[in-house]
Scaffold this active site. Structure first.
Site, PDB file in Angstrom:
ATOM      1  N   GLY A  14       0.803  -1.223   0.000  1.00 40.15           N
ATOM      2  CA  GLY A  14       0.000   0.000   0.000  1.00 40.15           C
ATOM      3  C   GLY A  14       0.831   1.266   0.000  1.00 40.15           C
ATOM      4  N   GLY A  17      -0.718   4.868   0.278  1.00 33.27           N
ATOM      5  CA  GLY A  17      -1.484   5.238   1.465  1.00 33.27           C
ATOM      6  C   GLY A  17      -0.737   6.194   2.379  1.00 33.27           C
ATOM      7  NE  ARG A  37      -6.711   0.030  -4.899  1.00 33.71           N
ATOM      8  CZ  ARG A  37      -6.486   1.008  -4.052  1.00 33.71           C
ATOM      9  NH1 ARG A  37      -5.797   0.768  -2.942  1.00 33.71           N
ATOM     10  NH2 ARG A  37      -6.931   2.230  -4.274  1.00 33.71           N
ATOM     11  CB  SER A  88      -6.756  -1.354   4.793  1.00 35.93           C
ATOM     12  OG  SER A  88      -6.052  -1.493   5.996  1.00 35.93           O
ATOM     13  CB  SER A 129      -7.407  -0.398  13.687  1.00 33.25           C
ATOM     14  OG  SER A 129      -8.255   0.614  14.182  1.00 33.25           O
ATOM     15  CE  LYS A 164      -7.488  -2.224  10.268  1.00 36.94           C
ATOM     16  NZ  LYS A 164      -6.582  -2.247   9.076  1.00 36.94           N
ATOM     17  N   PRO A 189      -2.781   1.656  15.684  1.00 40.10           N
ATOM     18  CG  PRO A 189      -2.053   2.406  13.634  1.00 40.10           C
ATOM     19  CD  PRO A 189      -2.698   1.237  14.295  1.00 40.10           C
TER      20      PRO A 189
END
Length: 347
Positions: A14, A17, A37, A88, A129, A164, A189
């Site tokens: 990712g 992000g 992606r 994600s 998360s 999550k 986080p």
């Protein structure tokens, strides 16, 4: 000259992000791979790194890979010592069936872990998360630690929070039963703020945008923890390299609990924003709960009311030597990025 790690390769999933790009920014003393992606977004990553003062990207390579498909994951993890699984699944709407969100989150995490194990990766750090830790502890102010878990059967839990929680649980179960000696560490986080490296908005920036532009005419008294994205990236890297992080999860939270009105007041006082609506209009909890019966935005806010968000960071500080920035610095960095990229007007 910056210290290099020529014999170590790290995959960051990712790369476009908010957290992913800050991880790459701090990792280029290694050989770094990243997944996107679509390779059409490669230049977007390079532009953000340039914004972060990185001009030499010879140590960075790109792979097109989707969490919903097996394609290219074996190539992406090949030769890697470490994997930071930050990506994600993206959802542009709230699904009618929660499995539409839960299934891709769980399967995507397992897809990355299986590919990493098969490639002989030493350690994977998964970005989970606070939602997997702190949403089953209503009321009170008991300290929430890494020993805490959100109950996925909680009927007030959103599909995102449940996804999550179940994705992280699946990761730990995989390591225990099928990991084959591969190590796992997890970062949890809270609300992530901090500087943007481009005009795309993170969820934290989107929240502050609504506050600063005045589209949020009244602000619910939602408690939250705050952390700067630069410190989240730093904690990922510490968890990647420290022997003490093996088999551990770490709450990424900067300081004590703040409220959404309190965050708005930081912007008002430090940046000189007038924000007149903040001084006169605070939504009482009972009104938010009534609005949630009819308004989809209020429906997502209402479950936050009265939640215990008293997460502590002592484990990350003690085991890994992590020293996060204060809440105000993280919030102001987000606000300043919104002004810098013309998302909101300076006052």
């Amino acid at each position: 000259m910056a210290k290099t790690n020529d014999d170590k390769t790290v995959l960051v999933t990712g790369g476009t992000g908010f957290v992913g790009i800050h991880c790459i920014l701090q990792l280029l003393q290694y050989n770094v791979k990243t997944t996107v992606r679509s390779l059409k977004r490669k230049q977007e990553v390079l532009d953000m790194l340039k914004e972060g003062a990185i001009t030499n990207t010879e140590r960075l390579t790109f792979f097109e890979a989707d969490l919903a498909q097996d394609t290219n994951w074996a190539q992406a993890v090949h030769g890697c010592t470490y994997v930071l699984h930050v990506a994600s699944p993206i959802f542009l709407r709230v699904p009618k069936n929660e499995d539409e969100m839960i299934k891709p989150a769980v399967e995507g995490t397992l897809r990355v872990l299986k590919a990493a194990r098969d490639a002989g990766v030493k350690r994977v750090v998964v970005t989970s998360s606070f939602g997997a830790v702190g949403y089953s502890h209503p009321g009170g102010n008991t300290a929430i630690t890494e020993e805490s878990w959100t109950n996925p059967a909680d009927r007030h839990l959103s599909a995102y929070l449940k996804s999550k929680t179940l994705a992280e649980k699946a990761a730990w179960e995989f390591i225990e039963k099928e990991g084959g000696g591969m190590e796992l560490a997890v970062i949890n986080p809270v609300a992530i703020f901090g500087p943007s490296l481009g005009p795309a908005l993170s969820s934290g920036a989107e929240l502050l945008k609504r506050v600063m532009e005045g589209s949020m005419k009244a602000i619910p008294n939602i408690p939250m923890g705050v952390v700067d994205v630069r410190d989240v990236a730093d904690l990922h890297i510490r968890a990647m390299t420290s022997p003490a992080a093996k088999g551990q999860r770490f709450l990424a939270v900067a300081g004590g609990v703040v409220t959404l009105p309190g965050i708005a007041m930081i912007i008002k006082e430090k940046l000189g924003y007038k924000l007149p609506h903040l001084t006169t209009k605070r939504l009482p909890d009972w009104l938010v709960r009534i609005a949630a019966l009819f308004n989809p935005v209020a429906k997502t806010v209402a479950p936050q009311l009265g939640r215990n968000k008293n997460a502590v960071n002592s484990k990350a500080k003690t085991l890994l030597g992590w020293q996060p920035r204060p809440n105000s610095e993280a919030v102001l960095a987000t606000a300043e990025s919104l002004i810098k990229y013309g998302v909101v007007k300076a006052e």
